[in-house]
Structures are given as C-alpha cells and as structure tokens.
Scaffold this motif. Structure first.
Motif, mmCIF file in Angstrom:
data_model
loop_
_atom_site.group_PDB
_atom_site.id
_atom_site.type_symbol
_atom_site.label_atom_id
_atom_site.label_comp_id
_atom_site.label_asym_id
_atom_site.label_seq_id
_atom_site.Cartn_x
_atom_site.Cartn_y
_atom_site.Cartn_z
ATOM 1 N N HIS A 124 22.471 1.201 -15.594
ATOM 2 C CA HIS A 124 21.452 1.906 -14.811
ATOM 3 C C HIS A 124 20.135 1.153 -14.930
ATOM 4 O O HIS A 124 19.822 0.615 -16.011
ATOM 5 C CB HIS A 124 21.293 3.344 -15.330
ATOM 6 C CG HIS A 124 20.507 4.227 -14.429
ATOM 7 N ND1 HIS A 124 19.139 4.323 -14.491
ATOM 8 C CD2 HIS A 124 20.905 5.056 -13.417
ATOM 9 C CE1 HIS A 124 18.723 5.185 -13.576
ATOM 10 N NE2 HIS A 124 19.775 5.638 -12.904
ATOM 11 N N GLU B 18 11.009 8.536 -13.598
ATOM 12 C CA GLU B 18 11.980 7.494 -13.938
ATOM 13 C C GLU B 18 12.877 7.936 -15.087
ATOM 14 O O GLU B 18 14.081 7.609 -15.106
ATOM 15 C CB GLU B 18 11.225 6.211 -14.299
ATOM 16 C CG GLU B 18 10.483 5.595 -13.120
ATOM 17 C CD GLU B 18 9.538 4.478 -13.511
ATOM 18 O OE1 GLU B 18 8.945 3.850 -12.629
ATOM 19 O OE2 GLU B 18 9.414 4.230 -14.723
ATOM 20 N N LEU C 25 15.602 10.185 -13.697
ATOM 21 C CA LEU C 25 16.690 9.419 -13.075
ATOM 22 C C LEU C 25 17.692 8.951 -14.132
ATOM 23 O O LEU C 25 18.915 9.016 -13.917
ATOM 24 C CB LEU C 25 16.114 8.222 -12.318
ATOM 25 C CG LEU C 25 15.252 8.552 -11.081
ATOM 26 C CD1 LEU C 25 14.613 7.286 -10.532
ATOM 27 C CD2 LEU C 25 16.096 9.239 -10.012
ATOM 28 N N GLU D 274 19.626 12.073 -15.405
ATOM 29 C CA GLU D 274 20.622 12.516 -14.414
ATOM 30 C C GLU D 274 21.882 11.663 -14.512
ATOM 31 O O GLU D 274 23.006 12.175 -14.448
ATOM 32 C CB GLU D 274 20.036 12.419 -13.005
ATOM 33 C CG GLU D 274 19.138 13.579 -12.634
ATOM 34 C CD GLU D 274 18.643 13.468 -11.205
ATOM 35 O OE1 GLU D 274 18.164 14.473 -10.667
ATOM 36 O OE2 GLU D 274 18.728 12.364 -10.625
ATOM 37 N N TYR D 275 21.669 10.368 -14.680
ATOM 38 C CA TYR D 275 22.813 9.466 -14.811
ATOM 39 C C TYR D 275 23.611 9.765 -16.085
ATOM 40 O O TYR D 275 24.843 9.826 -16.050
ATOM 41 C CB TYR D 275 22.314 8.023 -14.803
ATOM 42 C CG TYR D 275 23.403 6.999 -15.041
ATOM 43 C CD1 TYR D 275 24.248 6.599 -14.006
ATOM 44 C CD2 TYR D 275 23.579 6.423 -16.297
ATOM 45 C CE1 TYR D 275 25.247 5.663 -14.223
ATOM 46 C CE2 TYR D 275 24.562 5.485 -16.526
ATOM 47 C CZ TYR D 275 25.392 5.105 -15.491
ATOM 48 O OH TYR D 275 26.387 4.192 -15.703
ATOM 49 N N THR E 192 10.251 3.549 -6.133
ATOM 50 C CA THR E 192 11.148 4.248 -7.046
ATOM 51 C C THR E 192 12.497 4.429 -6.368
ATOM 52 O O THR E 192 12.572 4.789 -5.182
ATOM 53 C CB THR E 192 10.576 5.618 -7.430
ATOM 54 O OG1 THR E 192 9.261 5.430 -7.953
ATOM 55 C CG2 THR E 192 11.432 6.296 -8.474
ATOM 56 N N THR F 170 16.155 5.900 -5.355
ATOM 57 C CA THR F 170 16.776 7.202 -5.111
ATOM 58 C C THR F 170 18.242 7.062 -5.449
ATOM 59 O O THR F 170 18.855 6.022 -5.203
ATOM 60 C CB THR F 170 16.599 7.626 -3.655
ATOM 61 O OG1 THR F 170 17.166 6.631 -2.792
ATOM 62 C CG2 THR F 170 15.121 7.814 -3.317
ATOM 63 N N GLN F 171 18.794 8.094 -6.023
ATOM 64 C CA GLN F 171 20.194 8.006 -6.438
ATOM 65 C C GLN F 171 20.921 9.298 -6.119
ATOM 66 O O GLN F 171 20.331 10.376 -6.069
ATOM 67 C CB GLN F 171 20.286 7.713 -7.940
ATOM 68 C CG GLN F 171 19.820 8.837 -8.833
ATOM 69 C CD GLN F 171 19.944 8.500 -10.313
ATOM 70 O OE1 GLN F 171 20.334 7.409 -10.687
ATOM 71 N NE2 GLN F 171 19.604 9.460 -11.164
#
Length: 699
Positions: free
Chosen positions: A88, A137, A140, A143-144, A296, A298-299
């Motif tokens: 990531h 950040e 993100l 979340e991963y 930034t 987006t995922q």
C-alpha cells in the motif's frame, strides 16, 4: 563467505526460497549514516545502500538475545509475515530479511522524511489542514489493513510509528512498526495488554478484549496530539492516567476547534461500538471542511485473504521445519542483488518482424505511413496541449493558492512584526525591571546576610540566656534548700535554747533549795551549838549525882538532833546529786550545740563558696564575704548603678536580677549569722554562769 547461523529462528526470505539469490549478508550493504534513524527497545534503524544494486533502504537491526529472552520471537515472525503480505502507498514495505548469529535484519522501504513525531516536535503542533491530511492518509492505510482477511489491527498507532516519505510539507504518511499488530478473529477476541500508555484504550486497560475499533481510539488520541502537541490523558502517575482514560476525561483547550472537538469526542468513547467508523470519520464535517492539500489517492477496498497466515498453534513451532509458508508472489518481495535496467524492459516490448514476410520498399512504406504519422502526431500534440492546459490550470490554481498563502503569510508577518515590537518593548521593560529586581535582590541578600549574622548572634545569646536561666533556677533551688535547712537549724537552735532555759531553771531551783537547806542546817547547827554550850555550863555547876541525869538527857537530846542532822545531810546529798545531773545535762547540751554550730558554719562556708562561683559565672563579680559589710555595700552600689541602666542593655538587666538575688541571699545569710552570733553569746554567758555555780558549790 561468512559462516551460517547455528540455528535459524526465522523462515528464509522469499528471494532465497525462490532461488533468485543467495541469502543476503551485512557485508552486502554500506551504511550512509553513523547515527541511527530511529531506536527502539529491541533494535535500531539505519540508512544503507546495497553495494550491487545501489538501491537505498532502511535496515532494522533487531537483537536476537533480547527477542528470545523476552519471549517475543512469535511476535517478530508475525510482524514479518504481516509486512510481507502488505502492499500500500501509505504502508512501509518490507522487501527482504535475513539473520546471523546475533541479529535479525529487516530490509525496509526508506522514508526520507523521518517520523511524524520528529516533525511534530519541531513545529509543536500542526494547523488543521495539515492534521486533516495526515489523518486522511492514515485512514486509507487503516482501511486497507482492516479489509484483510482476517483483518489486521495495528494496535500501536502513534507519531513515532508514522513515517514521512519525504521531507517538508509534502511528506506523505507511511505506517510502520507492526510489532504489536495481530489478526482479528471475530470468534476469539484479542485479550493482549500492549501498546503505549498514552494511547491505551479503556478495553485494553480493563483487558475486556479489543477489535479493530481499538485503532479508532488511537486515531482520536493522535488527532488531539497533532492539534495541541500533547496527549489528551497526561497525568503524573500511571494510576491517574488510567483513571482519566477509563472516565474519558479530556481537557480540551479553550481555543480548540469545535468541529475537531466533536470528531475527537466521537472517537474517544469508552464503549468501542459507539465509536465512529473510518468511513464516518472521512465524512465528518471537520474532514469535509479541510480538503486535501496535496493529491490524495482514492481507493475501493475489497476483502482479500492474506497470503501468509499465522495460526495460534504454530507460534511455538520450529519455523524452519514446520511453519507452513505459502508461495510468495514476485510483487511481495524484492531481489536485493538484482539491478533494475529500464532498457532491458523496453527491449522486451519491441516487435521483431518475421523473416518469412518480405518487407516493402522504404519509399512505399514512407508513403503509406505519412498520413498516419501526421494524424498520430496531431493527436499526440492535441493530447499534449490538453495535458499542458490541465497542468497550466493546476499551476494557476496552485499559484492562486500560493498567492493567497503569501498574503496570509504577509499578514502573519505584519502581525508578528507588531507582536515583535510589542515584545521588544516588553523585553526592554522586563530587562529594566529585572535590573531593578537584581539590585533589590542584592540589597535583600546583604540584608539577609546581616539578618543571618544577627540571628546567629541572637541564637548564641539566647542559648547563653537559657543556660544562665537554668543555672539561676538551680541556684534558686539550692537557696530554697539552704533556707529550708536554715529554718531547720533555727528550729534546732530554738529547741536547744529551750532545753538550756529549762536546765537553767532547774539549776536555779536546785540552788534555791540548796541555799534554803544550807541556811536551815546552819540555823539548826547554831541552835544545837547554843544548846550544847548551855548544857556544858549547866553541867559545870551541878554535882556528880545530878551530872549523871544531865548526861542521859544530853545523850537523848544529842540522839534526837543527830537524826535531824542525818536527814538534813541526806537531803543535801540528794540536792547535790540533782545538781550534778543537771550539770552533766548542761555539758551534753553544750557539746551538742557546739557540734551544731560547727556544722552550720561549715555549711555556711560551702554556701559562700558556691555563691561566689555562681556570682563569677553570671556577672564576673569578685568573691564576697557575707561577714564583710563593706563588700556588701559595694555590691549594693553596683546594684543601684545597674538599676539606673536596667533598660539600656539586656545583659545589664540580667545582671541586675542576678545581683538582686545575691544581695537578698547575702542579707539573709548576714541575718542568720548575726542571730547565730547572738545565740553563741547567750550560750557563752550561760556557760560562764554554770562554771561560776560549779565553783561556788565546790567551795
């Protein structure tokens, strides 16, 4: 070649398992910094360059002895397994690992910007836009991690474990240090007590079990620290800190942003299920108000199984032989000794014509390709123009933001200049006040020094006064004892005087009786003598016959008077015996009085010596004789002199009291001595009378 480790504790690296290279060694790298980039409880991180590939890495050196002695080997295996499986942009990548006899080595992605904690320590706190960007950040990355199967809980989110990929404001977050990470199993809640004290959640303290919501609590604590520069639950002791955490007592500053306060309050909830989710945090008004300050990503997260999983039963097994290692994909690791050449990659993509087909002539080929080349160039030019236009628009927008920022900074600089001028004036005023206070402090120091000296002298005088007062009390006690003894001696002298008076009275009565008896005897003797003479005359005149009768009468008369004489003699003997007894009693009383007088004089001499010594100690007075009237008058003169100066000096007042007591003592002693002298004179007279009486009776 270096000798291999005696016993491998970790599984071999994926590049070694795939046969792409031999096991890496420490000698394959060169250190680029003498000082470690970071330090932990079990190891340090250094910046290095691979000697063959020239790639830059960060190597984390972990001590084997510390890991094994702390029983953390399964935890280290878990960290390595987790990091290999992660890929990531906001998570530090683990490229490879190896070990030797003393250490484990983790080859990590290099983050040039250092830790977020270092940047926070430099700027004390961040503005809301920067803090929101860091939180965005980090969300993100979380979340991963939470989308893995099973989900990964980091459990130790804090500024020290968040790296920046570059220096300056544009540095992006890189989550690192998965030493406390673990998998979340919905059927088996995690109960481990771990993490940093300031970031511990209530469920971690109570050991009630924790889920992925634990990272949300850490997210709220981190946001508070980014905006204020300090943790929300600071306390002097661990018990006080835990009490604040369990009761969720957060002391927000007065100027704290209201929307940020609302977001933190929704994240710091004692009940884990009441905390906001990561999506709700991203959609919170505070996050929406502060838009991204840099591009930034987006995922769209999808639940993906981890290629490497660690079951609970395998943590204690021998990793080299029994731990099931699934095959690694090439994207999960890097061959450290391989040189990445871009030209070779381009050659692989070139189309090589087949030798069986005949190639057209160059002119014909040029005529066929000319229109298509122009169209391609035109399309390419349009695309480039569009791209340039987009870049220009971005640059103009960025220029507008920069101009706005410059204007803001100019306003801030003007404000700071005004504040600087005010502070300069204040500094000058403070310097003047400081100089004045320094002078006052110097004066106070001198006064304190003088006061200290005076206090020392006062304490010395006070100690002497207490000592003299104690001695005075002792002297008073001795004087009282002397007065008591004097009273006893006076009483004894009175008793002795009464005894002497009684003996004297007895002697006088005895004398009177003796004189009376003597006069009576003399009268009787004279009467008898007259009668005898008369009888003798009558006998001479009478004849012989008549003389016989007269002799018989004379014998009878003589016999009668002889009895009277015997009685008188017996009475006189009794009186003489009483006189002798009284004389012996008087002698005994005289001896007793002499002994008492001698004892009294000895005691009086001791008292005089003691008084002289006390007098010399208190006032340096010369020894005085109680029998010396002149010396007593000199003491009285000195006493009167002291009375005139009794308020001029404390020592003179003390000497006055002492002299007054000495005068009283001497006057009492002088009175007693005079009385004793009078008693001695009286006894001497009595003794003389007694001696004259004895001589009279002897005659």
């Amino acid at each position: 070649m270096r000798p291999k480790s005696q016993r491998r504790l970790l599984f071999p690296s994926p590049s070694v398992l795939s046969g792409a290279e031999r096991e890496p060694q420490v000698n394959d790298f060169e250190s680029l910094s003498k000082k470690a980039l970071g330090e932990g409880a079990f190891g340090e991180v250094y910046k290095v360059r691979h000697k063959i590939s020239k790639e830059l890495y960060a190597i984390k050196v972990v001590s084997k002895q510390k890991v094994v002695s702390a029983n953390l080997l399964p935890q280290l295996r878990r960290e390595i397994r987790i990091m290999y499986s992660l890929s990531h942009p906001h998570i530090v990548k683990l490229y490879n690992h190896f070990e030797d006899d003393n250490n484990f080595y983790l080859v990590l992605e290099l983050a040039e910007g250092g830790t977020l904690w270092q940047r926070l320590a430099r700027f004390k706190s961040f503005d809301e836009a920067s803090a929101a960007q860091y939180i965005r950040e980090l969300i993100l990355a979380l979340e991963y991690l939470h989308s893995r199967d099973p989900p990964i809980i980091h459990r130790d989110i804090k500024p020290e474990n968040l790296l920046l990929d570059k220096e300056g404001r544009d540095g992006r977050i890189k989550v690192a240090d998965f030493g406390w990470s673990n998998f979340f199993n919905a059927e088996r809640t995690r109960m481990t007590y771990c993490g940093t004290l300031d970031y511990l959640a209530p469920e971690m303290i109570n050991q009630q079990g924790h889920t992925t919501s634990l990272d949300l609590w850490n997210l709220g604590v981190l946001l508070f620290e980014l905006l204020t520069g300090s943790a929300p639950f600071q306390a002097p002791t661990q018990a006080a800190m835990f009490e604040k955490i369990l009761k969720v007592r957060v002391a927000f500053p007065k100027n704290f942003p209201p929307l940020a306060k609302d977001l933190i309050s929704r994240l710091l909830r004692a009940i884990p299920d009441e905390r906001l989710s990561l999506i709700e945090v991203m959609n919170h008004p505070w996050m929406q108000t502060h838009q991204p300050i840099r591009p930034t990503m987006t995922q769209t997260v999808q639940r993906e199984a981890l290629p490497c999983q660690l079951e609970a039963g395998d943590e204690t097994s021998d990793i080299a032989s029994e731990d099931p290692i699934k095959p690694f994909q090439e994207t999960e690791y890097r061959v450290l000794s391989k040189i990445n050449n871009p030209r070779e990659e381009e050659k692989k993509l070139e189309v090589v014509p087949s030798p069986q087909n005949k190639s057209p002539s160059p002119v014909k080929q040029a005529k066929q390709q000319a229109p298509s080349n122009l169209e391609n160039e035109l399309k390419q030019t349009r695309d480039e123009n569009k791209k340039f236009q987009e870049q220009i628009d971005d640059k103009e927008a960025e220029l507008s933001r920069v101009n706005t920022r410059i204007q803001e900074l100019e306003n801030i600089v003007a404000k700071l200049d005004a504040e600087y001028e005010d502070k300069r004036k204040m500094e000058k005023s403070l310097k003047d006040q400081l100089a004045e206070k320094s002078n006052r402090n110097a004066e106070l120091a001198e006064l304190q020094e003088d006061e200290s000296k005076l206090y020392t002298e006062y304490e010395g005088l006070r100690a002497k006064c207490l000592e003299k007062e104690t001695e005075l009390n002792l002297l008073k006690t001795e004087i009282e004892n002397m007065e008591k003894l004097s009273k006893e001696k006076t009483q004894q002298a009175s008793d002795l005087e009464r005894d002497v008076d009684r003996v004297k009275s007895d002697i006088d009565q005895t004398k009177m009786k003796y004189n009376k008896s003597k006069s009576e005897i003399q009268e009787q003797f004279a009467k008898i003598s007259g009668e005898i003479d008369e009888l003798q005359r009558s006998l001479g005149n009478k004849d012989r016959d008549s003389s016989v009768v007269s002799v018989e009468a004379l014998l009878a008369f003589t016999q009668e008077n002889l009895d009277i004489l015997k009685n008188r003699a017996r009475v006189e003997n009794e009186l003489l015996k009483q006189y002798q007894d009284a004389n012996e009693r008087l002698i005994q009383l005289d001896n007793k009085y002499s002994e008492m007088r001698l004892a009294y004089e000895n005691y009086l001499n001791e008292l005089k010596k003691h008084s002289v010594n006390r007098e010399a100690e208190f006032g340096n007075i010369k020894p005085a004789n109680i029998n010396s009237q002149g010396e007593l008058e000199s003491i009285k003169d000195r006493l009167r002199e002291c009375i005139g100066k009794q308020y001029s000096n404390k020592l003179l007042n003390e000497e006055l009291v002492h002299l007054q007591s000495l005068v009283n003592q001497y006057e009492k002693s002088l009175g007693l001595a005079k009385k004793q002298s009078q008693d001695l004179d009286y006894l001497r007279q009595v003794n003389q009378k007694k001696s004259s009486s004895q001589q009279y009776y002897k005659k």
